[in-house]
Every structure is written in C-alpha cells, then in structure tokens.
Design a protein around this motif. Structure first.
Motif: not given
Length: 304
Positions: A56, A60, A63-64
């Motif tokens: 998680t 995230v 990638e963010t």
C-alpha cells in the motif's frame, strides 16, 4: 556510458551527510507541496516498480512521488514480468536498465535485490526485503526530526520482533547518533552483526524487558509480529501479552514520547488501538512522510 550512481539496498550505504540531506530535502518538499509549489525535478524520468508481494504505502508513495515530481512510474507485479517464465534476475535488470532511470523492488529475499542492483546500470532501491526496509527508516527519521526538532542525542525503544525494519532502524540510528533499546523475546533478536557494527557509534541495549527498554525513551516503535514473511500464525504467542505496546507501557516512556509504527498494524496484537489512535501516536504523519522521503531519495540517487 554514464557511471551508475549508488543504490539504496540498506541505510548503511548512505553517508551521514546523504541521510541528513534526504531528511532535510524531504521536509522542504513537504512544505513546498502544502504551499502549492511544484518542482518537476524528475521530469522525463521513469521508475520501474517490481512487486513480488502486496503493497500500500510503498507503491502509492513512489508512484505519487514520481507524478508530483514530473516523472512516470511503472507498476510491475511478478506476473507482469518474464521472471515468472524463468527469465533471470540478471537479464531482467539489464533489460530494464535500457528503458528506465530507476528501479525499485519489493522482494522476498534480500539476495534478489542485491543481484538486481549488481546487474542494473541504473540505481536500484530496496522497497522491502526479508532483511531490510531502508525506505521506511527514511520516513521514520524524517518524522522524528519534525516532531523532536533534532535527531542526535535521542533514545528510541524498539518493542517486539527484531525484523527487517528493526535492522534498518539500527543502521539509521547509528548514522544520526540516536541510542536504541531493543526488547524482543528470546530468539527474535535483530541481526547480531548489524548490532556489533553499529555499537561502534551508538549505545544499543538488547533487553528482554519492554518496561526497561522504554525507560527514558523519546520514541517508542513496534511492528507486526506476523509479517508477510511468516506464514505461521501462532508466532504471536511468543510475544503476547508481554511485548504489546499499550497505554501502560507508553506511560513508562518519557511523558512527551511519540509512537511510531510502519503499518499495517494488527490492532490488539503488537499495539492497542488506544495507543495507535492516541495523542502520542504520529503514525499518519509517518505514513505521509513515506511520500516525501521517497521523493528526496530519488532526487539524490538521480543527482538532480
């Protein structure tokens, strides 16, 4: 061919200066984001993310982070790659190096990320292995610096399993002069070679008593007893109830001590909801800081 910059497989590969630079830059990037200031430092850069296991926060945040810095991230599960059909890690590393600027891998065995780094010509980041989790410690130290306004001279109490995160925490503490007490059940101690190496720089106490470990602690840290590396669900019996972080244990630390947990947490096992959701918990800031620490790390590795 451009000389490859360094990898991040363990915190120990960073110099003290580099580690502090990442933390300070991460804090600045976080403040800039809150002000709406965008810095596309990774414009036209691509990150390949290899995941052998679920994620998680790691997925995230990376990638963010790439998106916020103007770059692009590719999410590659084990099923997406020819690794599943027998292509070697060596060949995969050499191929990806022709396409992307960075590789982040979340693997079961630390040996695999080492092989990946040895054969890649671009920087490789360990997004978690069975031995280390360096990216988590970057976020943890950033969070401690935000909350305590310093790092050197503090004391951390680690309660529970001497796992991959604990190994990385020891290395991180040694780099920034934070003493650490570690309370684990017998047989669950962290890597003894890491302790021996790090004792040259900081005080490390291996204890079987959590109450002694948290005495005078500025930061209390725990992690799950049963991680993705452990299939045996009865492992928790070796830890409960003695190695659980609860409100009674937190009271024995310094009155202004903060609580950290890398998440995901198993509420009611390694930590109670009363602590996780309590005033001393900074776990959501800690989770958010994965994003900013990741951005600062990638900027350092790509020398931008």
């Amino acid at each position: 061919m451009k000389v490859k910059t360094k990898d991040l497989l363990t915190i120990n590969e960073l110099s003290k200066h580099e580690l502090l630079e990442i933390i300070e830059n991460a804090i600045k990037l976080k403040k800039d984001l809150k002000k709406g200031i965008s810095k596309p430092l990774l414009k036209n850069k691509t990150l390949a993310m290899i995941f052998q296991k679920p994620s998680t926060r790691t997925r995230v945040s990376f990638e963010t982070g790439m998106f916020q810095m103007g770059g692009h991230a590719l999410n590659l599960s084990a099923d997406d790659l020819q690794l599943k059909r027998g292509e070697t890690i060596e060949d995969t590393a050499k191929t990806l190096s022709r396409y992307v600027d960075l590789i982040m891998a979340r693997v079961y065995s630390h040996d695999e990320v080492e092989i990946l780094a040895k054969n890649a010509t671009v920087p490789v980041i360990n997004g978690l292995s069975d031995s280390f989790h360096p990216c988590q410690i970057l976020a943890d130290l950033m969070t401690i610096k935000e909350k305590k306004k310093k790092l050197s001279g503090l004391k951390i109490a680690w309660i529970g399993d001497g796992n991959n995160v604990c190994n990385s925490m020891i290395y991180g503490c040694a780099k920034v002069s934070i003493d650490i007490n570690i309370a684990t059940p017998k047989g669950y101690e962290p890597n003894l070679n890491i302790i021996k190496e790090s004792k040259k720089f900081i005080d490390i106490q291996l204890l079987g008593n959590p109450e002694l470990a948290v005495k005078n602690a500025d930061v209390v840290v725990t992690d799950t007893f049963v991680s993705i590396h452990h299939q045996a669900t009865d492992r928790a019996k070796d830890f409960l109830p003695y190695f659980q972080v609860n409100s009674n244990l937190m009271k024995k630390a310094n009155h202004d001590a903060i609580f950290l947990h890398c998440l995901p947490a198993k509420r009611g096992q390694e930590v109670t909801s009363e602590v996780l959701d309590g005033p001393q918990s900074v776990i959501w800031d800690e989770a958010e800081n994965r994003l900013h620490a990741q951005k600062a790390l990638m900027a350092l590795l790509l020398q931008v």
